[in-house]
Scaffold this motif. Structure first.
Motif, PDB file in Angstrom:
ATOM      1  N   THR A  49      63.147 -23.438  72.852  1.00 30.74           N
ATOM      2  CA  THR A  49      63.188 -24.241  74.072  1.00 30.74           C
ATOM      3  C   THR A  49      62.410 -23.599  75.213  1.00 30.74           C
ATOM      4  O   THR A  49      62.325 -24.174  76.297  1.00 30.74           O
ATOM      5  CB  THR A  49      64.639 -24.451  74.554  1.00 30.74           C
ATOM      6  N   HIS A  62      65.921 -25.695  70.306  1.00 32.03           N
ATOM      7  CA  HIS A  62      66.002 -27.076  69.832  1.00 32.03           C
ATOM      8  C   HIS A  62      66.519 -27.078  68.402  1.00 32.03           C
ATOM      9  O   HIS A  62      67.398 -27.852  68.054  1.00 32.03           O
ATOM     10  CB  HIS A  62      64.633 -27.770  69.893  1.00 32.03           C
ATOM     11  N   ARG A 122      56.253 -41.373  69.156  1.00 30.88           N
ATOM     12  CA  ARG A 122      56.594 -40.068  69.739  1.00 30.88           C
ATOM     13  C   ARG A 122      55.611 -39.056  69.191  1.00 30.88           C
ATOM     14  O   ARG A 122      55.158 -39.167  68.054  1.00 30.88           O
ATOM     15  CB  ARG A 122      58.030 -39.668  69.385  1.00 30.88           C
ATOM     16  N   ARG A 123      55.313 -38.058  70.007  1.00 26.76           N
ATOM     17  CA  ARG A 123      54.401 -36.998  69.585  1.00 26.76           C
ATOM     18  C   ARG A 123      55.036 -35.657  69.906  1.00 26.76           C
ATOM     19  O   ARG A 123      55.587 -35.456  70.975  1.00 26.76           O
ATOM     20  CB  ARG A 123      53.072 -37.113  70.340  1.00 26.76           C
ATOM     21  N   TYR A 124      54.901 -34.761  68.948  1.00 27.44           N
ATOM     22  CA  TYR A 124      55.337 -33.380  69.122  1.00 27.44           C
ATOM     23  C   TYR A 124      54.084 -32.533  68.916  1.00 27.44           C
ATOM     24  O   TYR A 124      53.512 -32.527  67.829  1.00 27.44           O
ATOM     25  CB  TYR A 124      56.404 -33.015  68.087  1.00 27.44           C
ATOM     26  N   MET A 149      56.494 -26.121  70.873  1.00 29.23           N
ATOM     27  CA  MET A 149      55.996 -27.351  71.483  1.00 29.23           C
ATOM     28  C   MET A 149      55.495 -27.065  72.893  1.00 29.23           C
ATOM     29  O   MET A 149      56.105 -26.274  73.623  1.00 29.23           O
ATOM     30  CB  MET A 149      57.096 -28.407  71.539  1.00 29.23           C
ATOM     31  N   ASP A 151      55.716 -28.925  75.353  1.00 31.70           N
ATOM     32  CA  ASP A 151      56.708 -29.430  76.307  1.00 31.70           C
ATOM     33  C   ASP A 151      58.119 -28.990  75.911  1.00 31.70           C
ATOM     34  O   ASP A 151      59.094 -29.701  76.122  1.00 31.70           O
ATOM     35  CB  ASP A 151      56.624 -30.947  76.423  1.00 31.70           C
ATOM     36  N   CYS A 152      58.226 -27.787  75.365  1.00 30.01           N
ATOM     37  CA  CYS A 152      59.496 -27.277  74.842  1.00 30.01           C
ATOM     38  C   CYS A 152      60.606 -27.260  75.882  1.00 30.01           C
ATOM     39  O   CYS A 152      61.780 -27.398  75.537  1.00 30.01           O
ATOM     40  CB  CYS A 152      59.312 -25.879  74.262  1.00 30.01           C
ATOM     41  N   ALA A 154      60.925 -29.420  78.400  1.00 30.04           N
ATOM     42  CA  ALA A 154      61.149 -30.751  78.955  1.00 30.04           C
ATOM     43  C   ALA A 154      62.420 -31.351  78.357  1.00 30.04           C
ATOM     44  O   ALA A 154      62.926 -30.894  77.341  1.00 30.04           O
ATOM     45  CB  ALA A 154      59.957 -31.652  78.651  1.00 30.04           C
ATOM     46  N   LEU A 156      63.996 -33.759  76.095  1.00 29.21           N
ATOM     47  CA  LEU A 156      63.516 -34.470  74.906  1.00 29.21           C
ATOM     48  C   LEU A 156      64.655 -35.281  74.311  1.00 29.21           C
ATOM     49  O   LEU A 156      65.809 -34.868  74.345  1.00 29.21           O
ATOM     50  CB  LEU A 156      63.022 -33.470  73.852  1.00 29.21           C
ATOM     51  N   ASP A 157      64.301 -36.438  73.776  1.00 31.89           N
ATOM     52  CA  ASP A 157      65.275 -37.188  72.984  1.00 31.89           C
ATOM     53  C   ASP A 157      65.601 -36.363  71.751  1.00 31.89           C
ATOM     54  O   ASP A 157      64.864 -35.442  71.396  1.00 31.89           O
ATOM     55  CB  ASP A 157      64.692 -38.534  72.543  1.00 31.89           C
ATOM     56  N   ILE A 159      65.629 -34.897  68.223  1.00 28.14           N
ATOM     57  CA  ILE A 159      64.590 -34.797  67.199  1.00 28.14           C
ATOM     58  C   ILE A 159      65.257 -35.163  65.884  1.00 28.14           C
ATOM     59  O   ILE A 159      66.117 -34.436  65.397  1.00 28.14           O
ATOM     60  CB  ILE A 159      64.000 -33.376  67.159  1.00 28.14           C
TER      61      ILE A 159
END
Length: 163
Positions: A49, A62, A122-124, A149, A151-152, A154, A156-157, A159
């Protein structure tokens, strides 16, 4: 003016590069049992994260799975009541800039997972590091995968796929 000479980067082992590509193809095809067979009995699958997070034990991650949790994750994906994948996602993984990693028998690459499910994209995106160990039969197993990531940190919904 003097030039700074840098050592050339270590050569990428083609067998390790092929394993990274194979792993991506198996995940895109949802061949999860074959994917799991690529992992060593003692392994780690980590999605931090924090950017450049030093340890999975210092703060929440995460995802931080060992072999047992990876096996559980695969079983859950196969269960009829696993609603997070109804309907199943379609994914495409892009592996680029693949090179020798920071430690022996490792790779580093730019990595993207594009997911489409329920009319939503969605994009990772980030960098993936794979570490390998010999399997005793002349091949390799993944002993550690780390996906950082961009955007680690941010919001996030959840995964609901394997990155």
């Amino acid at each position: 003016m003097s030039a700074v000479l840098e050592a050339p980067p270590p050569a990428l082992d083609p067998a390790l590069a092929a394993l990274v590509i194979r792993e991506s193809a198996l995940l895109d095809a949802w061949k999860l049992e074959e994917w799991l067979a690529m992992y060593a009995p003692v392994c780690a699958y980590w999605v931090p994260t924090e950017w450049d997070q030093a340890s999975p034990h210092d703060t929440v991650s995460h995802i931080y799975d060992d072999r047992r949790l990876l096996e559980t994750r695969v079983r859950r994906f196969r269960h009829a009541m696993f609603h997070a994948q109804k309907p199943p996602s379609r994914t495409v993984r892009l592996v680029t800039n693949l090179r020798a990693g920071p430690v022996p028998n490792s790779t580093l690459c730019s990595y993207e997972v594009a997911e489409f499910r329920n009319n939503r994209h969605r994009r990772y995106v980030g960098r993936a590091t794979h570490e390998f160990e010999a399997d005793g039969a002349g091949g390799w197993l993944i002993s550690r995968k780390r996906f950082d990531m961009i955007d680690c940190d941010a919001v996030l919904d959840g995964i609901s796929i394997i990155l």
